[in-house]
Write a protein that holds these residues in place. Structure first.
Motif, mmCIF file in Angstrom:
data_model
loop_
_atom_site.group_PDB
_atom_site.id
_atom_site.type_symbol
_atom_site.label_atom_id
_atom_site.label_comp_id
_atom_site.label_asym_id
_atom_site.label_seq_id
_atom_site.Cartn_x
_atom_site.Cartn_y
_atom_site.Cartn_z
ATOM 1 N N ASN A 57 0.663 -1.233 -0.127
ATOM 2 C CA ASN A 57 0.041 0.410 0.034
ATOM 3 C C ASN A 57 0.439 1.634 0.387
ATOM 4 O O ASN A 57 -0.109 2.296 -0.356
ATOM 5 C CB ASN A 57 -1.153 -0.254 0.967
ATOM 6 C CG ASN A 57 -2.118 -1.332 1.066
ATOM 7 O OD1 ASN A 57 -2.135 -1.395 -0.058
ATOM 8 N ND2 ASN A 57 -2.774 -1.551 2.000
ATOM 9 N N ARG A 58 1.695 1.171 0.671
ATOM 10 C CA ARG A 58 2.886 2.837 0.557
ATOM 11 C C ARG A 58 3.863 2.612 0.044
ATOM 12 O O ARG A 58 5.040 3.956 -0.506
ATOM 13 C CB ARG A 58 3.307 2.915 2.354
ATOM 14 C CG ARG A 58 2.228 2.571 3.821
ATOM 15 C CD ARG A 58 2.852 2.989 4.689
ATOM 16 N NE ARG A 58 1.919 2.476 5.810
ATOM 17 C CZ ARG A 58 2.280 2.944 6.724
ATOM 18 N NH1 ARG A 58 3.072 2.768 7.838
ATOM 19 N NH2 ARG A 58 1.185 2.603 7.995
ATOM 20 N N TYR A 59 4.821 1.372 -0.411
ATOM 21 C CA TYR A 59 5.686 1.834 -0.872
ATOM 22 C C TYR A 59 5.901 1.124 -2.299
ATOM 23 O O TYR A 59 7.261 1.004 -2.500
ATOM 24 C CB TYR A 59 6.843 1.236 -0.081
ATOM 25 C CG TYR A 59 6.766 1.924 1.942
ATOM 26 C CD1 TYR A 59 7.159 3.214 1.704
ATOM 27 C CD2 TYR A 59 6.230 1.617 2.055
ATOM 28 C CE1 TYR A 59 6.340 3.649 2.781
ATOM 29 C CE2 TYR A 59 6.115 1.393 3.830
ATOM 30 C CZ TYR A 59 6.879 2.683 3.689
ATOM 31 O OH TYR A 59 6.412 3.341 4.939
ATOM 32 N N GLU A 60 4.910 0.641 -3.090
ATOM 33 C CA GLU A 60 5.433 -0.643 -3.890
ATOM 34 C C GLU A 60 5.678 0.080 -4.988
ATOM 35 O O GLU A 60 6.589 0.241 -5.997
ATOM 36 C CB GLU A 60 4.331 -1.153 -4.111
ATOM 37 C CG GLU A 60 3.955 -2.421 -5.356
ATOM 38 C CD GLU A 60 2.623 -3.640 -5.012
ATOM 39 O OE1 GLU A 60 2.564 -3.660 -6.657
ATOM 40 O OE2 GLU A 60 3.100 -4.230 -5.059
ATOM 41 N N HIS A 61 4.261 1.217 -5.489
ATOM 42 C CA HIS A 61 5.344 2.496 -5.827
ATOM 43 C C HIS A 61 6.464 3.740 -6.567
ATOM 44 O O HIS A 61 7.060 3.089 -7.409
ATOM 45 C CB HIS A 61 3.954 3.677 -6.562
ATOM 46 C CG HIS A 61 3.793 4.080 -4.808
ATOM 47 N ND1 HIS A 61 3.900 4.159 -3.952
ATOM 48 C CD2 HIS A 61 4.595 5.455 -5.702
ATOM 49 C CE1 HIS A 61 4.187 5.277 -3.174
ATOM 50 N NE2 HIS A 61 4.884 6.022 -4.159
ATOM 51 N N ILE A 62 7.137 3.224 -5.108
ATOM 52 C CA ILE A 62 8.627 3.683 -5.083
ATOM 53 C C ILE A 62 9.170 2.236 -5.723
ATOM 54 O O ILE A 62 10.819 2.898 -6.563
ATOM 55 C CB ILE A 62 8.927 3.894 -3.535
ATOM 56 C CG1 ILE A 62 7.702 4.946 -3.011
ATOM 57 C CG2 ILE A 62 10.376 4.991 -3.698
ATOM 58 C CD1 ILE A 62 7.858 5.797 -1.689
ATOM 59 N N ILE A 63 9.118 1.549 -5.306
ATOM 60 C CA ILE A 63 10.261 0.126 -5.915
ATOM 61 C C ILE A 63 10.235 0.190 -7.323
ATOM 62 O O ILE A 63 10.920 0.111 -8.222
ATOM 63 C CB ILE A 63 9.607 -1.239 -5.284
ATOM 64 C CG1 ILE A 63 9.616 -1.154 -3.969
ATOM 65 C CG2 ILE A 63 10.414 -2.274 -5.739
ATOM 66 C CD1 ILE A 63 8.559 -2.474 -2.864
#
Length: 456
Positions: A57-63
């Motif tokens: 929810n929080r960090y997948e888009h950053i990855i």
């Protein structure tokens, strides 16, 4: 591009992810994870569903953004939960925190000013987080530039139990580390009032004034106790003013902001001319880091699933977090048992709060247990008594007694049984939890999954 393979050296990519989200957050959610690459799919192997939900929810888009930047390829992300196969072991606080090195005055130098400082209250073992970062940095700046106009006076305010005393004492310990002969006094506002009253009664006002006028740093905790006591307030103003005009450092803590203290206008203007910073309630990541640090300091073997449960349920103060962990440690040590979520829930009911949490659904409990043991939803209410169905059904009944407010007869109706069957299931599962640490870990995993489903 169909044959594109991701690089095996992922260090630069994850270094950038760490820079974006911050080291504390990265250590908390990614240090316990492992990664595998197959084609353009990145599989993240994590210990529980809470980690999966948080990273997704929080960090997948950053990855995915960082992989695209470094490789030019859009990657897909999948997750795999690996249930622990052994008794949870202590995860070193080194993964989240810098090494803890208590700081005290140099032992060879006798300095009576240092006797009131707790050597465990240092900057090194203070958990820095977004809720306290400004206060933490301002306190460090005081030590680096003692008495500098830009840091003087420093007022730190917050609700009780969020770390004001720790920071004030850390300032004192930091000053003594730099200058073992420094003259630093730490006291509470109430103690200042009592000393002033005593000096008036014994006619030792001159000695009282001299005690405070030659300090390098004056640290006053809970200054709100001086407010409203006219004579003591006046004495404090003159003490404050003498130190301030001499370029000496003043640090105060309070349960209210300087604007809310209702001081004499002269002192209010002095306080507002310096730095005022609030410590707010710590977020979930900070509470987990605090509990991990306390756990490691007391050599208490307790899994991260229990730590996360406590951090989610205790949201008021650091003091309560520490008290809850001490209580759990004492109970489990006395009874020689492995700490589990059900034990923590039953033992720490006065600490925990479920405000703003969605009530746990019996159907969610059934779904999670059913998935774990590969049985169907209808099996929980069927009359079949084969072990492969009866045992998961008993576990589901136990979890329902632990995680909902339903009465025993109500739970019985949810499983098409009577309340005596629920009691038998509850006691049977409880006994196995106390005897089998591997089974206790399985129960904790299912509880974490149920909570994660209910609170997404």
């Amino acid at each position: 591009m169909d044959n594109f393979q991701l690089p095996t050296d992922l260090a630069p990519i994850f270094q950038e992810i760490e820079q974006i989200i911050g080291k504390e957050t990265y250590d908390l959610w990614f240090k316990t994870a492992r990664f595998s690459i197959e084609g353009t799919n990145l599989c993240i192997i994590i210990p529980n569903l809470i980690c999966e939900q948080t990273i997704h929810n929080r960090y997948e888009h950053i990855i995915t953004d960082c992989f695209l930047k470094h490789t030019g390829q859009i990657v897909s992300v999948s997750y795999k939960i690996e249930t622990p196969t052994q008794t949870p072991s202590v995860v070193s606080a080194q993964d989240v925190l810098p090494a803890i090195t208590p700081t005290t005055a140099t032992p060879e130098v006798e300095n009576t000013f240092s006797t009131r400082f707790n050597p465990n209250y240092t900057f090194e073992n203070f958990i820095e987080s977004p809720s306290n970062r400004f206060a933490y940095k301002a306190a460090q700046a005081v030590v680096a530039k003692l008495g500098a106009r830009e840091n003087n006076p420093l007022v730190i305010y917050s609700a009780p139990g969020l770390g004001k005393t720790h920071l004030l004492q850390a300032i004192g310990n930091g000053i003594f580390k730099e200058n073992p002969r420094a003259k630093v006094i730490y006291m509470s506002g109430e103690e200042f009032v009592n000393e002033y009253i005593e000096s008036m009664q014994q006619k030792t006002g001159d000695a009282f004034r001299k005690k405070y006028r030659f300090l390098d740093c004056f640290l006053v905790d809970d200054i709100q106790f001086v407010v409203g006591k006219s004579a003591s307030s006046e004495a404090f103003f003159y003490t404050f003013n003498a130190l301030f005009e001499s370029g000496k450092q003043i640090v105060l803590s309070s349960d209210r902001s300087p604007q809310q203290l209702e001081w004499d206008e002269r002192l209010s203007s002095r306080l507002l001319s310096g730095i005022s910073t609030e410590i707010k309630y710590p977020n979930l990541e900070a509470r987990i880091a605090i509990l991990r640090q306390k756990r490691d300091l007391m050599n208490f073997i307790v899994g991260d699933d229990v730590i996360t449960f406590l951090a989610e349920g205790i949201q008021t103060s650091i003091r309560q977090l520490e008290g809850a962990l001490n209580t759990l440690r004492g109970y489990c040590t006395t009874h020689n048992i492995t700490p589990t979520i059900p034990i923590a829930k039953e033992l720490l009911v006065d600490y925990l709060t479920n405000e703003s949490k969605t009530p746990i659904s019996v159907n969610v409990i059934k779904k999670v247990v059913g998935k774990h043991y590969s049985i169907r939803m209808e099996d929980f209410n069927s009359k079949r008594k084969i072990q492969s169905i009866a045992w998961p059904r008993q576990i589901a009944m136990f979890l329902t007694t632990e995680m909902t407010d339903l009465s025993l007869p109500e739970i019985g109706r949810e499983f098409s049984r009577d309340h005596s069957t629920v009691v038998h299931a509850r006691d049977l599962v409880k006994e196995k939890i106390t005897q089998d640490p591997f089974f206790a870990a399985e129960i904790n995993q299912m509880i974490a999954e149920i909570n994660a489903v209910e609170n997404v």
